[in-house]
Design a protein around this motif. Structure first.
Motif, PDB file in Angstrom:
ATOM      1  N   ASP A 558       0.793  -1.206   0.000  1.00 57.11           N
ATOM      2  CA  ASP A 558       0.000   0.000   0.000  1.00 57.11           C
ATOM      3  C   ASP A 558       0.836   1.272   0.000  1.00 57.11           C
ATOM      4  N   CYS A 559       2.076   1.174  -0.463  1.00 60.95           N
ATOM      5  CA  CYS A 559       2.945   2.345  -0.583  1.00 60.95           C
ATOM      6  C   CYS A 559       3.153   3.031   0.766  1.00 60.95           C
ATOM      7  N   GLY A 560       2.944   2.309   1.808  1.00 62.75           N
ATOM      8  CA  GLY A 560       3.201   2.889   3.114  1.00 62.75           C
ATOM      9  C   GLY A 560       2.039   3.649   3.710  1.00 62.75           C
ATOM     10  N   ILE A 561       0.948   3.737   2.959  1.00 59.11           N
ATOM     11  CA  ILE A 561      -0.240   4.382   3.533  1.00 59.11           C
ATOM     12  C   ILE A 561      -0.819   3.443   4.593  1.00 59.11           C
ATOM     13  N   PRO A 562      -1.235   3.960   5.722  1.00 62.13           N
ATOM     14  CA  PRO A 562      -1.629   3.086   6.827  1.00 62.13           C
ATOM     15  C   PRO A 562      -2.668   2.026   6.449  1.00 62.13           C
ATOM     16  N   ALA A 563      -3.763   2.432   5.819  1.00 60.49           N
ATOM     17  CA  ALA A 563      -4.787   1.416   5.534  1.00 60.49           C
ATOM     18  C   ALA A 563      -5.321   1.607   4.123  1.00 60.49           C
ATOM     19  N   ARG A 567     -11.829   3.344  -1.711  1.00 59.73           N
ATOM     20  CA  ARG A 567     -11.802   4.495  -2.609  1.00 59.73           C
ATOM     21  C   ARG A 567     -10.494   4.611  -3.362  1.00 59.73           C
ATOM     22  N   MET A 568      -9.493   3.821  -2.940  1.00 57.17           N
ATOM     23  CA  MET A 568      -8.231   3.868  -3.664  1.00 57.17           C
ATOM     24  C   MET A 568      -8.256   2.980  -4.894  1.00 57.17           C
ATOM     25  N   GLN A 569      -9.336   2.219  -5.073  1.00 56.84           N
ATOM     26  CA  GLN A 569      -9.384   1.301  -6.208  1.00 56.84           C
ATOM     27  C   GLN A 569      -9.628   2.048  -7.509  1.00 56.84           C
ATOM     28  N   TYR A 570      -9.263   1.347  -8.562  1.00 54.67           N
ATOM     29  CA  TYR A 570      -9.617   1.797  -9.893  1.00 54.67           C
ATOM     30  C   TYR A 570     -11.134   1.939  -9.967  1.00 54.67           C
ATOM     31  N   SER A 571     -11.622   3.068 -10.436  1.00 57.43           N
ATOM     32  CA  SER A 571     -13.077   3.174 -10.594  1.00 57.43           C
ATOM     33  C   SER A 571     -13.444   2.877 -12.036  1.00 57.43           C
ATOM     34  N   ALA A 572     -14.742   2.694 -12.254  1.00 56.84           N
ATOM     35  CA  ALA A 572     -15.199   2.360 -13.609  1.00 56.84           C
ATOM     36  C   ALA A 572     -14.858   3.486 -14.587  1.00 56.84           C
TER      37      ALA A 572
END
Lengths: 663, 219
Positions: A558-563, A567-572
């Motif tokens: 996760d590139c070091g982001i805590p969680a 919403r970080m996913q690819y959206s349609a």
């Protein structure tokens, strides 16, 4: 047993189902859908009889010397009956679970039975009047099914559907009346017998009107506007039937009139159908890519697939006028094969979408995600449907698109220069369509089923009930069977195709197709076996060469982001951005970015992004047309002022003018 | 007696009387006068039928004459007068256009009818003027309906049209069978009663019997 008794038992089951649905009880009412399932089995048997046997009169009920009800079946009707009953069977199973918690259960059951019966009636109609009555019954019943939820959205979609379908019917009526006027017979058989003697311009006029009329029902571009609105508004089992088989009655009509009744026509007929098919397939898939509503996406894919079917049928007509009968047979088989295939996989996909919506209560793919874990069976079947529609082996879409490709590429051997140019272009269109369809279903499946849940509803999703899974399973298995055993389908089709083109097309065995002209052969079973062997070999190699390693499970990086969150996913929208950029001339996208700052330009309070594409045909074709009509209507409305005296004045003026000029 | 009638062309005189009463409708300002004019018109019609019956000796025409007198000459005027009384407010006709213009237009209508019907197959029968007069009465009745505001004047216009129609039918066929005459008269009686009730209702709902107010009903 003969086809007539199968058909009458089937029809009886439908009537029984329709009547019992109206009986007011609720408990276990959805079990009534076993009746249409039973009816579908009977109809499938009758369809097989008709597909292989002689044309048969099923029921004739004369009213006057000219008109009357006449139902009869030939090989072509038989094939469409099979397609309808296959889908009816699985949709009926599915409906047992799907409708159990519906509001208007009784009405739904009644209309459901009536709808299928009217579609069967359409493909077995033997004369103009019977056809038109069945056709209108089908349209009206499906209108009620679209608006069964009685909300604003479905009422609007239903109105558009009703208007479009009646415009289509108007064209069909004109074309039929022309046929009647010039042949003096209302029976399709009688018209066919005298069609060779019609003047060419009349034949062309009939052809054009029939293609426009039936094309409206089939949903070809630019007459498709109702389709992406009406299909999502209907309940999913109905959209499955509408998209799977109802729009195919449009294809049936085109084949029946343009290929069967009118016989061999000039080359431009075939080219026209081919071009319409090519445009529909490319634009259909392009618009599908931009949809985030899963049912609208599937509806646009129906436009695309109708385009692919018309590519085959158009090519067949073109080759037939060029005298290449065997090629014409190959192309017609390709088109009709794809008709059946599309019924199966699009039916499956709509049922899958229905299950997903049932579980998540949303149509928006951006609110789904991660459903594979919650709904493994639905996910698997949706994947099978997606792979089939992307025309990947070993599933059924592959075989029919392969046949379409073969016939289009063979257009080179045609004598005419136009078809030499047009058919490879059609092939290119099909290739582009295939690639875009694959992209679209990566998006549809990936965004909805993979990744993390994007909303609370998606998190709480549960697998659908047993009967719904069973309904989808039947279709998923059929996707595989029709893909692996193409010889079965071509042998069902060959009597119909032989009677229409006078040639048999590809030589076939159970799982083997061979086209003489190109010496191209296809054996899907071999592909399946090769795929299985290759995957087994790869796994074995990995297992052997890789040795035993310790497996450890962990979160994605996760590139070091805590969680990580959903919403970080690819959206349609993000997934299809490259395609939106490439085809921006077609989409004419508009986007709006609103940023509000705390301190410009570094500290942003909120960013609001909204983007949409311009609906080209609605904006540049339908809106101006409705504007003109409304303007004229506004002018005419002045006459109707509501003043009683003015109305009486019209009468007086008319009377005086009649007195002056009449005597 | 018959010679006497023919010598003084009584039939033509009565027909002209019918036409004149219709034209005179345009000139009256009060509703009561309009109803009275209609009464005179109906009596003239009835007497015309009776005279023709006497001339050609048809018994069923006597019945038609008697029926016309009872319904159009007595029942309907009584009923109309009661409606006019119930309307209470102004008893003015309130036309859209002034009386002079409306008389002129009636004259033009009569001229048009005479000009266009002067030749043709219809000019036959007991008097060649009766058909033209009847058509002119129909048009004038319609014209009255157009130019008057009040609901009750619409009814009177309609009744004039009906008288004209009756006369036209009579001049061409020497009277329809009695049963049809009966039916038509009964229909008209009912029609006028219903229209009268409507007029009162319109008055009640819109607090005016002005038909212009009805335009707000349009969707």
């Amino acid at each position: 047993m003969d086809p007539e008794s199968f058909l009458s038992i089937g029809a009886f089951c439908f009537v029984l189902g329709a009547v019992f649905s109206l009986v007011p009880f609720r408990k276990g009412k959805s079990l009534l859908y076993l009746l249409p399932a039973l009816a579908a089995l009977n109809f499938a048997a009758a369809g097989l009889y008709l597909a292989f046997g002689e044309p048969a009169n099923i029921l004739s009920f004369p009213i006057s010397s000219v008109f009357g009800f006449l139902f009869c079946g030939d090989a072509l009707s038989g094939f469409f009956i099979i397609a309808i009953s296959v889908l009816t069977f699985s949709v009926s199973l599915y409906s047992i679970g799907y409708t159990s918690s519906m509001k208007h259960q009784g009405l739904m059951g009644f209309l459901f039975n009536l709808f299928i019966l009217s579609m069967i009636a359409v493909v077995t109609s033997g004369n103009i009047v019977t056809f038109l009555i069945s056709w209108e019954t089908m349209s009206v019943v499906s209108y009620f099914l679209v608006t069964i939820d009685r909300d604003k959205e479905s009422a609007k979609a239903g109105l558009l559907y009703a208007v479009m379908t009646h415009i289509g019917t108007a064209f069909i009526i004109v074309s039929f009346l022309l046929l009647y006027a010039y042949s003096g017979s209302a029976d399709f058989a009688g018209i066919r017998a005298s069609a060779a003697g019609f003047p060419l311009e009349i034949k062309s006029l009939v052809f054009l009107f029939a293609v426009i009329g039936f094309g409206t029902k089939a949903g070809v571009i630019p007459l498709h506007t109702w389709l992406p609105k009406a299909h999502p508004a209907a309940p999913s089992n109905i959209s499955s039937l509408m998209s799977g088989v109802m729009i195919k009655t449009g294809i049936y009509g085109i084949v029946r009139i343009a290929v069967d009744v009118l016989g061999k026509g000039p080359e431009w007929w075939g080219i026209a159908v081919l071009v319409v098919g090519a445009v529909s397939s490319i634009l259909g898939v392009l618009y599908a890519l931009m949809e985030h509503d899963i049912k609208r996406l599937l509806a646009y894919h129906s436009v695309e697939n109708i385009g692919i079917i018309l590519l085959g049928i158009g090519a067949s007509m073109m080759f037939r006028s060029g005298g290449l009968y065997n090629l014409a047979a190959v192309a017609l088989i390709a088109g009709l094969y794809h008709t059946l295939n599309h019924a199966v996989f699009k039916g499956l996909l709509f049922l899958g979408a229905g299950s997903v919506m049932h579980a998540t209560h949303t149509k928006n793919m951006d609110d789904m995600g991660g459903l594979m874990k919650a709904m493994p069976y639905t996910g698997l079947f949706f994947l099978v449907g997606s792979v089939s529609i992307c025309a990947l082996p070993p599933f059924n879409g592959f075989v029919s698109e392969w046949l379409t490709f073969q016939s289009l590429l063979l257009g080179f051997s045609s004598a005419s220069v136009t078809s030499k140019i047009v058919s490879p272009l059609g092939g290119a269109a099909l290739a582009l369509t295939g690639a875009l369809a694959a992209a679209c279903f990566v998006k549809a499946f990936g965004i909805s089923f993979l990744g993390m849940a994007r909303s609370g509803h998606a998190e709480k999703a549960k697998e659908s009930s047993g009967s719904m899974i069973a309904g989808m399973a039947v279709l998923a298995v059929l996707c595989l069977v029709l893909g692996v055993l193409p010889g079965v389908v071509t042998s069902i089709l060959s009597p119909a195709v032989y009677s229409l083109t006078g040639a048999v097309g590809p030589t076939s065995a159970m799982s083997f197709l061979h086209i003489d002209e190109t010496a191209a052969s296809l054996s899907p079973a071999m592909i399946l076996i090769t795929m299985a062997v290759m995957s087994a070999a790869t796994l074995a190699f990995v297992f052997v060469a890789g040795g035993r390693r310790k497996l450890s499970y962990g979160d994605s990086w996760d590139c070091g982001i805590p969680a990580l969150n959903a919403r970080m996913q690819y959206s349609a929208a993000a997934f299809t951005k490259p395609i939106r950029m490439i085809f921006k001339r077609i989409y004419l996208p508009r986007r709006e970015l609103r940023v509000s700052y705390i301190l410009k330009p570094f500290f942003v309070r909120s960013i609001k992004y909204s983007g949409e594409i311009t609906p080209f045909f609605e904006k540049f074709l339908y809106e101006p047309a409705t504007d003109v009509i409304q303007k004229i209507a506004g002018k005419v409305r002045l006459l109707q002022s509501g003043s009683l005296h003015l109305y009486l004045g019209y009468i007086l003026i008319t009377l005086v003018l009649l007195l002056i000029f009449g005597s | 007696m018959k010679n006497w009638i023919e010598a003084f062309s009584v039939i033509d005189f009565i027909s002209v009387g019918i036409l004149l009463t219709a034209v005179a409708m345009n000139a009256f300002r009060r509703l009561e006068s309009c109803v009275r004019t209609y009464t005179v018109n109906s009596w003239l019609l009835s007497s015309l039928i009776a005279i023709v019956a006497f001339m050609i000796g048809e018994t069923h025409l006597y019945i038609a004459a008697a029926l016309t007198l009872v319904t159009k000459g007595i029942l309907l005027p009584v009923f109309l007068r009661r409606i006019v009384k119930q309307m209470k407010v102004t008893h003015d006709v309130e036309p859209y256009i002034n009386n002079a213009l409306s008389l002129t237009i009636s004259g033009i209508l009569v001229a048009v009818v005479y000009a266009s019907l002067s030749v043709g197959i219809f000019v036959s029968g007991f008097s060649k003027n009766v058909l033209q007069i009847s058509i002119a009465v129909i048009l004038i009745g319609l014209f009255i309906m157009i130019t008057r505001r009040k609901a009750i004047t619409q009814v009177i216009g309609l009744l004039f049209m009906e008288n004209g129609l009756f006369l036209a039918g009579f001049s061409l066929t020497f009277g329809m069978p009695t049963i049809i005459e009966l039916g038509v008269l009964f229909d008209m009686l009912m029609g006028v009663i219903i229209l009268g009730i409507f007029a009162i209702q319109i008055k009640r709902v819109f607090t005016s019997s002005d038909l212009d107010k009805l335009t707000i009903l349009k969707g």
